[in-house]
Design an enzyme around this catalytic site. Sequence first.
Site, PDB file in Angstrom:
ATOM      1  N   GLY A  46       5.926  -5.272   1.243  1.00 10.04           N
ATOM      2  CA  GLY A  46       4.660  -4.764   1.750  1.00 10.04           C
ATOM      3  C   GLY A  46       4.827  -3.334   2.205  1.00 10.04           C
ATOM      4  N   GLN A  51       3.068   4.527   6.477  1.00 10.72           N
ATOM      5  CA  GLN A  51       4.502   4.588   6.165  1.00 10.72           C
ATOM      6  C   GLN A  51       4.826   5.660   5.131  1.00 10.72           C
ATOM      7  OE1 GLN A  51       4.838   0.059   5.640  1.00 10.72           O
ATOM      8  NE2 GLN A  51       6.837   0.652   6.438  1.00 10.72           N
ATOM      9  N   CYS A  89      11.529  -4.029   8.155  1.00  8.97           N
ATOM     10  CA  CYS A  89      10.498  -3.044   7.837  1.00  8.97           C
ATOM     11  C   CYS A  89      11.155  -1.855   7.158  1.00  8.97           C
ATOM     12  CB  CYS A  89       9.807  -2.601   9.132  1.00  8.97           C
ATOM     13  SG  CYS A  89       8.542  -1.356   8.888  1.00  8.97           S
ATOM     14  N   LEU A  90      10.528  -1.350   6.101  1.00  6.84           N
ATOM     15  CA  LEU A  90      11.092  -0.202   5.396  1.00  6.84           C
ATOM     16  C   LEU A  90      11.151   1.033   6.303  1.00  6.84           C
ATOM     17  CD1 LEU A  90       9.368  -0.648   1.919  1.00  6.84           C
ATOM     18  CD2 LEU A  90      11.734  -1.191   2.531  1.00  6.84           C
ATOM     19  N   HIS A 131       2.182  -8.211   9.697  1.00  5.43           N
ATOM     20  CA  HIS A 131       3.084  -7.066   9.844  1.00  5.43           C
ATOM     21  C   HIS A 131       2.413  -5.783   9.344  1.00  5.43           C
ATOM     22  CE1 HIS A 131       7.258  -5.184   9.484  1.00  5.43           C
ATOM     23  NE2 HIS A 131       6.498  -4.346   8.803  1.00  5.43           N
ATOM     24  N   GLU A 132       1.805  -5.866   8.143  1.00  6.36           N
ATOM     25  CA  GLU A 132       1.205  -4.669   7.546  1.00  6.36           C
ATOM     26  C   GLU A 132      -0.044  -4.234   8.298  1.00  6.36           C
ATOM     27  OE1 GLU A 132       3.055  -3.065   5.680  1.00  6.36           O
ATOM     28  OE2 GLU A 132       4.428  -4.676   5.149  1.00  6.36           O
ATOM     29  N   HIS A 135       0.734  -2.152  11.255  1.00  7.64           N
ATOM     30  CA  HIS A 135       1.028  -0.747  10.946  1.00  7.64           C
ATOM     31  C   HIS A 135      -0.227   0.124  11.028  1.00  7.64           C
ATOM     32  CE1 HIS A 135       5.207  -0.342   9.706  1.00  7.64           C
ATOM     33  NE2 HIS A 135       5.143  -1.403   8.933  1.00  7.64           N
TER      34      HIS A 135
HETATM   35 NI    NI Z   1       6.752  -2.424   8.077  1.00  9.87          NI
END
Ligand code: NI
Length: 162
Positions: A46, A51, A89-90, A131-132, A135
Amino acid sequence: MAIRSIRTIGDEILTKECKPVKEMTEHTSELIEDMFDTMYEAGGVGLAAPQVGIRKQIVVIDVEDGNQYVLINPVILEMEGAQTGPEGCLSVPGKSGTVTRPEKVKVRALDREMKEFELEGEGFLARAICHECDHLHGHLYVELAEGPLEDVTEQEESGQED
Ligand code: NI
């Protein structure tokens, strides 16, 4: 199509509220394609627009259930149950933490054609949606992690990053 650079924790944009998308433009359409490319390249499941440095309410998700979800201006309508498990998380590279999320969620969003739809997710998809969406409101999973974050190797990370 292009791979964009991923902002990491400490970057202010990850703490900002994102703006709703008003119309689909060529620019935004390209951003969505780039977000998928960037997510796959990084081995994630995701990615949210902030991000990659864009303060817009856009999320892409692919939890390998055969769908490429695009959620524009998503709103979580319902949450049910609870699941506790590892999350990454990236934007927080090399780390993993234990997070409790709802087991099921229902979300309303717009798709790439700006058509409204509702999506129900369970298990890992529910976790990814939560989670997304976080963000888009300036929140990272680290705020919810129970106990200290763990170091993970690149190999262990793949498959549980979102
Ligand atoms: Ni993330």
